[in-house]
Design a protein around this motif. Sequence first.
Motif, PDB file in Angstrom:
ATOM      1  N   LEU A  27      35.903-102.858  24.979  1.00 21.44           N
ATOM      2  CA  LEU A  27      36.840-101.742  25.065  1.00 21.44           C
ATOM      3  C   LEU A  27      36.519-100.686  24.012  1.00 21.44           C
ATOM      4  CD1 LEU A  27      39.378-100.432  26.226  1.00 21.44           C
ATOM      5  CD2 LEU A  27      40.742-101.805  24.630  1.00 21.44           C
ATOM      6  N   ALA A  28      36.179-101.129  22.798  1.00 24.33           N
ATOM      7  CA  ALA A  28      35.839-100.175  21.738  1.00 24.33           C
ATOM      8  C   ALA A  28      34.588 -99.384  22.097  1.00 24.33           C
ATOM      9  CB  ALA A  28      35.642-100.918  20.417  1.00 24.33           C
ATOM     10  N   VAL A  29      33.571-100.064  22.618  1.00 30.60           N
ATOM     11  CA  VAL A  29      32.337 -99.379  23.013  1.00 30.60           C
ATOM     12  C   VAL A  29      32.614 -98.383  24.134  1.00 30.60           C
ATOM     13  CG1 VAL A  29      30.075 -99.696  24.082  1.00 30.60           C
ATOM     14  CG2 VAL A  29      30.812-101.218  22.243  1.00 30.60           C
ATOM     15  N   LEU A  30      33.405 -98.806  25.110  1.00 31.90           N
ATOM     16  CA  LEU A  30      33.745 -97.911  26.220  1.00 31.90           C
ATOM     17  C   LEU A  30      34.519 -96.696  25.723  1.00 31.90           C
ATOM     18  CD1 LEU A  30      33.850 -97.305  29.252  1.00 31.90           C
ATOM     19  CD2 LEU A  30      35.914 -98.718  29.387  1.00 31.90           C
ATOM     20  N   ALA A  31      35.447 -96.908  24.793  1.00 29.10           N
ATOM     21  CA  ALA A  31      36.247 -95.804  24.266  1.00 29.10           C
ATOM     22  C   ALA A  31      35.374 -94.797  23.528  1.00 29.10           C
ATOM     23  CB  ALA A  31      37.335 -96.351  23.337  1.00 29.10           C
ATOM     24  N   VAL A  32      34.447 -95.291  22.708  1.00 26.86           N
ATOM     25  CA  VAL A  32      33.559 -94.382  21.978  1.00 26.86           C
ATOM     26  C   VAL A  32      32.661 -93.617  22.944  1.00 26.86           C
ATOM     27  CG1 VAL A  32      31.649 -94.257  20.337  1.00 26.86           C
ATOM     28  CG2 VAL A  32      33.595 -95.748  19.865  1.00 26.86           C
ATOM     29  N   ALA A  33      32.089 -94.326  23.919  1.00 28.00           N
ATOM     30  CA  ALA A  33      31.190 -93.670  24.874  1.00 28.00           C
ATOM     31  C   ALA A  33      31.926 -92.622  25.700  1.00 28.00           C
ATOM     32  CB  ALA A  33      30.554 -94.715  25.787  1.00 28.00           C
ATOM     33  N   ALA A  37      31.269 -88.539  25.577  1.00 31.47           N
ATOM     34  CA  ALA A  37      30.918 -87.762  26.767  1.00 31.47           C
ATOM     35  C   ALA A  37      31.882 -86.599  26.969  1.00 31.47           C
ATOM     36  CB  ALA A  37      30.912 -88.673  27.993  1.00 31.47           C
ATOM     37  N   VAL A  38      33.172 -86.880  26.841  1.00 31.45           N
ATOM     38  CA  VAL A  38      34.168 -85.811  26.989  1.00 31.45           C
ATOM     39  C   VAL A  38      33.997 -84.772  25.887  1.00 31.45           C
ATOM     40  CG1 VAL A  38      36.640 -85.296  26.933  1.00 31.45           C
ATOM     41  CG2 VAL A  38      35.811 -87.289  28.191  1.00 31.45           C
ATOM     42  N   GLY A  39      33.698 -85.226  24.676  1.00 34.48           N
ATOM     43  CA  GLY A  39      33.505 -84.300  23.570  1.00 34.48           C
ATOM     44  C   GLY A  39      32.308 -83.393  23.769  1.00 34.48           C
ATOM     45  N   ARG A  40      31.214 -83.943  24.293  1.00 34.51           N
ATOM     46  CA  ARG A  40      30.035 -83.107  24.532  1.00 34.51           C
ATOM     47  C   ARG A  40      30.322 -82.018  25.556  1.00 34.51           C
ATOM     48  NH1 ARG A  40      24.914 -85.009  22.794  1.00 34.51           N
ATOM     49  NH2 ARG A  40      24.151 -83.091  23.776  1.00 34.51           N
ATOM     50  N   VAL A  41      31.028 -82.381  26.632  1.00 38.67           N
ATOM     51  CA  VAL A  41      31.316 -81.402  27.683  1.00 38.67           C
ATOM     52  C   VAL A  41      32.328 -80.367  27.200  1.00 38.67           C
ATOM     53  CG1 VAL A  41      32.263 -81.090  29.993  1.00 38.67           C
ATOM     54  CG2 VAL A  41      30.751 -83.025  29.522  1.00 38.67           C
ATOM     55  N   SER A  42      33.444 -80.843  26.645  1.00 41.99           N
ATOM     56  CA  SER A  42      34.482 -79.904  26.204  1.00 41.99           C
ATOM     57  C   SER A  42      34.010 -79.072  25.019  1.00 41.99           C
ATOM     58  CB  SER A  42      35.766 -80.661  25.851  1.00 41.99           C
ATOM     59  OG  SER A  42      35.534 -81.589  24.805  1.00 41.99           O
ATOM     60  N   GLY A  43      33.164 -79.659  24.162  1.00 48.19           N
ATOM     61  CA  GLY A  43      32.643 -78.897  23.033  1.00 48.19           C
ATOM     62  C   GLY A  43      31.694 -77.803  23.457  1.00 48.19           C
ATOM     63  N   ALA A  44      30.979 -78.026  24.566  1.00 49.82           N
ATOM     64  CA  ALA A  44      30.089 -76.990  25.080  1.00 49.82           C
ATOM     65  C   ALA A  44      30.868 -75.851  25.719  1.00 49.82           C
ATOM     66  CB  ALA A  44      29.117 -77.599  26.093  1.00 49.82           C
ATOM     67  N   ALA A 302      36.941 -90.966  17.430  1.00 49.42           N
ATOM     68  CA  ALA A 302      35.619 -90.933  16.801  1.00 49.42           C
ATOM     69  C   ALA A 302      34.567 -90.422  17.779  1.00 49.42           C
ATOM     70  CB  ALA A 302      35.250 -92.324  16.300  1.00 49.42           C
ATOM     71  N   GLY A 303      34.624 -90.904  19.019  1.00 49.85           N
ATOM     72  CA  GLY A 303      33.679 -90.432  20.022  1.00 49.85           C
ATOM     73  C   GLY A 303      33.845 -88.950  20.319  1.00 49.85           C
ATOM     74  N   LEU A 304      35.091 -88.505  20.414  1.00 50.14           N
ATOM     75  CA  LEU A 304      35.346 -87.086  20.668  1.00 50.14           C
ATOM     76  C   LEU A 304      34.783 -86.209  19.553  1.00 50.14           C
ATOM     77  CD1 LEU A 304      39.024 -87.172  21.991  1.00 50.14           C
ATOM     78  CD2 LEU A 304      37.041 -86.301  23.241  1.00 50.14           C
ATOM     79  N   LEU A 305      35.055 -86.577  18.307  1.00 54.09           N
ATOM     80  CA  LEU A 305      34.593 -85.757  17.188  1.00 54.09           C
ATOM     81  C   LEU A 305      33.069 -85.709  17.134  1.00 54.09           C
ATOM     82  CD1 LEU A 305      35.365 -84.073  14.748  1.00 54.09           C
ATOM     83  CD2 LEU A 305      35.425 -86.166  13.380  1.00 54.09           C
ATOM     84  N   ALA A 306      32.428 -86.850  17.356  1.00 51.32           N
ATOM     85  CA  ALA A 306      30.965 -86.858  17.380  1.00 51.32           C
ATOM     86  C   ALA A 306      30.437 -85.984  18.517  1.00 51.32           C
ATOM     87  CB  ALA A 306      30.457 -88.291  17.523  1.00 51.32           C
ATOM     88  N   THR A 310      28.168 -82.389  18.128  1.00 54.22           N
ATOM     89  CA  THR A 310      26.775 -82.409  18.586  1.00 54.22           C
ATOM     90  C   THR A 310      26.586 -81.669  19.902  1.00 54.22           C
ATOM     91  OG1 THR A 310      27.164 -84.570  19.638  1.00 54.22           O
ATOM     92  CG2 THR A 310      26.250 -84.578  17.411  1.00 54.22           C
ATOM     93  N   ALA A 311      27.658 -81.088  20.441  1.00 52.73           N
ATOM     94  CA  ALA A 311      27.551 -80.349  21.701  1.00 52.73           C
ATOM     95  C   ALA A 311      26.775 -79.050  21.486  1.00 52.73           C
ATOM     96  CB  ALA A 311      28.942 -80.048  22.252  1.00 52.73           C
ATOM     97  N   ARG A 312      26.171 -78.578  22.553  1.00 53.22           N
ATOM     98  CA  ARG A 312      25.451 -77.307  22.500  1.00 53.22           C
ATOM     99  C   ARG A 312      26.306 -76.251  23.203  1.00 53.22           C
ATOM    100  NH1 ARG A 312      20.158 -76.322  21.590  1.00 53.22           N
ATOM    101  NH2 ARG A 312      19.691 -78.545  21.804  1.00 53.22           N
ATOM    102  N   PRO A 313      27.066 -75.454  22.446  1.00 52.43           N
ATOM    103  CA  PRO A 313      27.966 -74.477  23.077  1.00 52.43           C
ATOM    104  C   PRO A 313      27.195 -73.446  23.891  1.00 52.43           C
ATOM    105  CG  PRO A 313      28.460 -74.758  20.739  1.00 52.43           C
ATOM    106  CD  PRO A 313      27.146 -75.421  20.989  1.00 52.43           C
TER     107      PRO A 313
END
Length: 323
Positions: A27-33, A37-44, A302-306, A310-313
């Motif tokens: 569950l922890a691994v899934l939550a981070v992953a 993923a959501v952070g990369r997309v929303s951060g871009a 933690a996953g969101l912040l990472a 690291t997202a490319r806006p």
Amino acid sequence: MILLGACAGWSLITAAAHDGRPEGMLLAVLAVAAGHAVGRVSGALLPVAAPCAGAAAGLALAVVLPGLSAGPRYAAPLGHAGGTAALLALATGAACCAAWATPVPGLRLLLRALAAGIVLTGAVLGSVAGCVASAAVLLCSLAAGSVSRRGGCLLGLAVAAALVAGTAWALAADVLPDGLARVLDGRLTAQRVALWQDGLRLAGRNRGLGVGPGRFGELGGTAPHTLSADGRPHSALLQLAAEQGLVGLLLFVAAFCWVLHALWRSPRSTPVALTAGAALTALAGCATVSNALSFTTVTVGAGLLAGWATARPWARDSADPRL
């Protein structure tokens, strides 16, 4: 992502070998992953709005969720202060990342005021660790504005995390000087240190595959008799070493190093990368001395912040030197 897959795979291997329960690790691994993923997309798409919304959500969760609060309802010896501290540190990091990402001076000032408010919230909630961790993240973020090359600072964050981990391990092994050991024992409580000693003992006896995920409470000498322990040693490092052996521990350390490496290579500005690094290092410190990673809200955060850092806006930040 390969390292996260390896962490999940190794937990399944050790669970199969010892009839363990890998659900928590998976569950922890899934939550981070998922968070990453959501952070990369929303951060871009929304490099300012996404972390700003995340900071507000993290602050709200720390205040309204009783399971994370360090208040009287959860005034057991070990408490839930680790989860609160980690969530506040991540929320502060998100607010500061949003502040550095915006080109509007007024909005930047407002977001920094939000970060300062999160620090004060830690004090109001009675979470000393949360107040200190979020204040450290805020100060590191402010200092990051004068840094031209991020590599040395990220290396310093790695060293800081290693020092916290080494101190916790040395305290569990009872190799610290008596005076320092007494001070730390008083701050962390003898009960927590006893749990760490159980974890270190199990890790020493089962270095290969550990005792199996979720089995610390069954085999530890202190945890079965402690209602507040929840079958965990309240240290991510010692729990992994005891339940999944040295390989599981090394995979966890490698995942943290991978995050710092990703921040070094990030296309985002240096202040954004260093702010996220400071917040994630604060999380690593909290996880070393508490059960912070047992909360799904923390691992998702933690996953969101990472991901945000690291997202490319699409509207790209100005490039910065990395070394």
